[in-house]
Design a protein around this motif. Structure first.
Motif, PDB file in Angstrom:
ATOM      1  N   VAL A  86       0.617  -1.303   0.180  1.00 12.29           N
ATOM      2  CA  VAL A  86      -0.262   0.163   0.018  1.00 12.29           C
ATOM      3  C   VAL A  86       1.271   1.064  -0.583  1.00 12.29           C
ATOM      4  O   VAL A  86       1.384   1.809   0.605  1.00 12.29           O
ATOM      5  N   VAL A  87       0.525   2.389  -1.016  1.00 16.33           N
ATOM      6  CA  VAL A  87       0.936   3.036  -0.942  1.00 16.33           C
ATOM      7  C   VAL A  87      -0.040   4.445  -0.612  1.00 16.33           C
ATOM      8  O   VAL A  87      -0.313   4.017  -0.908  1.00 16.33           O
ATOM      9  N   ASN A  88       0.565   4.964   0.404  1.00 14.63           N
ATOM     10  CA  ASN A  88      -0.102   6.097   0.533  1.00 14.63           C
ATOM     11  C   ASN A  88      -0.269   7.292   0.543  1.00 14.63           C
ATOM     12  O   ASN A  88       0.681   8.256   1.755  1.00 14.63           O
TER      13      ASN A  88
ATOM     14  N   VAL B 111       4.213  -1.059   3.434  1.00 11.89           N
ATOM     15  CA  VAL B 111       3.380   0.401   3.759  1.00 11.89           C
ATOM     16  C   VAL B 111       4.422   1.771   3.339  1.00 11.89           C
ATOM     17  O   VAL B 111       5.053   1.507   4.505  1.00 11.89           O
ATOM     18  N   VAL B 112       3.691   2.326   1.997  1.00 13.87           N
ATOM     19  CA  VAL B 112       5.225   3.164   1.723  1.00 13.87           C
ATOM     20  C   VAL B 112       4.129   4.507   2.215  1.00 13.87           C
ATOM     21  O   VAL B 112       3.239   4.474   1.701  1.00 13.87           O
TER      22      VAL B 112
ATOM     23  N   ARG C 206       5.131  -4.194   6.941  1.00 15.19           N
ATOM     24  CA  ARG C 206       6.712  -3.309   7.536  1.00 15.19           C
ATOM     25  C   ARG C 206       6.111  -1.234   6.889  1.00 15.19           C
ATOM     26  O   ARG C 206       5.535  -1.628   5.741  1.00 15.19           O
ATOM     27  N   PHE C 207       6.104  -1.113   7.519  1.00 17.21           N
ATOM     28  CA  PHE C 207       5.992   0.850   7.385  1.00 17.21           C
ATOM     29  C   PHE C 207       7.305   1.182   7.424  1.00 17.21           C
ATOM     30  O   PHE C 207       8.486   1.081   8.094  1.00 17.21           O
ATOM     31  N   ASN C 208       7.013   2.189   5.729  1.00 17.88           N
ATOM     32  CA  ASN C 208       8.830   3.871   5.988  1.00 17.88           C
ATOM     33  C   ASN C 208       7.921   4.390   5.207  1.00 17.88           C
ATOM     34  O   ASN C 208       6.548   4.540   5.015  1.00 17.88           O
TER      35      ASN C 208
ATOM     36  N   ILE D 178      10.435  -0.152  -1.408  1.00 17.15           N
ATOM     37  CA  ILE D 178       9.205  -1.326  -1.201  1.00 17.15           C
ATOM     38  C   ILE D 178      10.208  -2.746  -1.314  1.00 17.15           C
ATOM     39  O   ILE D 178      10.390  -3.620  -0.023  1.00 17.15           O
ATOM     40  N   GLU D 179      11.421  -2.974  -1.657  1.00 19.34           N
ATOM     41  CA  GLU D 179      11.819  -3.772  -1.737  1.00 19.34           C
ATOM     42  C   GLU D 179      13.249  -3.483  -0.939  1.00 19.34           C
ATOM     43  O   GLU D 179      14.141  -5.139  -0.673  1.00 19.34           O
TER      44      GLU D 179
END
Ligand SMILES: NC(=O)C1=CN([C@@H]2O[C@H](COP(=O)(O)OP(=O)(O)OC[C@H]3O[C@@H](n4cnc5c(N)ncnc54)[C@H](O)[C@@H]3O)[C@@H](O)[C@H]2O)C=CC1
Ligand SMILES: CCCCC/C=C\C=C\C(=O)C/C=C\C/C=C\CCCC(=O)O
Length: 257
Positions: free
Chosen positions: A90-92, A135-136, A177-179, A228-229
């Motif tokens: 997911v990219v917010n 999630v980014v 994983r969140f960044n 993401i990677e």
């Protein structure tokens, strides 16, 4: 360790145009299935048709979603899962810069983003029988510094930064994983439409100098794919500016251990 994007499914909010659109394009190039999602239905459908032509009809769908609406967000996740079977990424990205309508800005940039993260966890957390995921969140350099004329925008991006970092503390049990990415100025409608008159700190000369160093949407898409990677830096913010080598932002600890 490198997370393999190929064959995964990604949702990108606010992706009819600008940075979000470019992120969708790079995810498709990496072999993901992509949900384009936005309030702008006509532009969203055009963007989706463009991608379907290039990458194949079955790999891209448009789902209209206003991130301030709970029912829209729930529909976004349930339709994405009905279409592709699972959501892995997911990219917010949806966000606005509008100091006059600051309550709406907080609803989009903060409340909508947090609700989407909660839904991502509901659907992806291994605690809820999910398979985990990534999630980014789109923060900004505005989330790391003060701003004279856009104080609420800066506050909204500080919130994105703080929320993203805090998710690290439960990553071990959720396997999500969140960044967040913190870009400097990017050449999009959001930046072009910004009213930067009547400043004392940022003089018009300085603004012109900064505008000469705008990033491209492709730069941010590249940074998002990198995040993401990269499986080794969960919870961190990634600083993307034209003035230094892109890198994770190391915040000093305030705890004595
Ligand atoms: N352009 C810049 O200089 C920078 C932008 N950012 C962030 O990047 C993200 C994307 O920004 P840009 O591409 O520049 O802006 P943009 O204005 O080109 O695109 C934003 C997209 O979000 C959509 N959107 C607006 N409200 C929405 C809502 N309630 N629900 C769903 N979608 C909605 C818009 O329709 C539009 O398609 C934002 O979060 C922004 O704060 C971060 C740093 C710098
Ligand atoms: C130099 C012109 C700044 C135009 C800002 C427009 C969009 C910004 C989007 C961001 O997310 C932040 C990016 C860069 C911040 C640079 C300067 C911010 C100063 C803001 C202020 O003082 O109001």
């Amino acid at each position: 360790m490198t997370y393999d994007i190929k064959g995964k499914t990604a949702i990108v909010t606010g992706s009819a145009r600008g940075i979000g659109k470019c992120i969708c394009s790079d995810l498709l190039k990496k072999g993901a299935n992509v949900v384009v999602s936005d309030t702008a239905e006509d532009v969203g459908n055009e963007t989706t048709a463009e991608f379907q032509k290039e990458f194949g009809e079955s790999r891209v769908v448009f789902i209209r979603c206003n991130v301030t609406k709970e029912e829209d967000l729930q529909n976004l996740y349930s339709k994405a899962i009905a279409t592709f079977g699972y959501v892995d990424i997911v990219v917010n990205n949806a966000g606005i810069l509008n100091e006059e309508n600051w309550k709406l800005m907080m609803e989009i940039n903060v409340t909508g983003l947090i609700r989407s993260c909660q839904l991502a966890l509901d659907n992806m957390s291994t605690k809820n029988k999910g398979k985990g995921g990534v999630v980014v969140n789109l923060a900004s350099v505005a989330g790391l510094m003060a701003g004279e004329g856009s104080k609420v925008y800066h506050a909204s991006k500080h919130a994105v930064y703080g929320y993203t970092r805090s998710q690290y503390l439960t990553q071990g049990t959720d396997n999500v994983r969140f960044n967040c990415v913190c870009p400097f100025l990017v050449d999009t409608a959001l930046a072009q439409d910004w009213d930067n008159s009547n400043r004392t700190f940022l003089t018009s000369d300085l603004i012109e100098k900064l505008k000469a160093h705008m990033l491209k949407t492709e730069d941010i898409a590249e940074a998002v794919i990198f995040l993401i990677e990269d499986e080794s830096n969960a919870g961190k913010a990634y600083l993307v500016t034209p003035f230094q080598k892109w890198d994770y932002y190391e915040q000093p600890s305030v705890l004595p251990f």
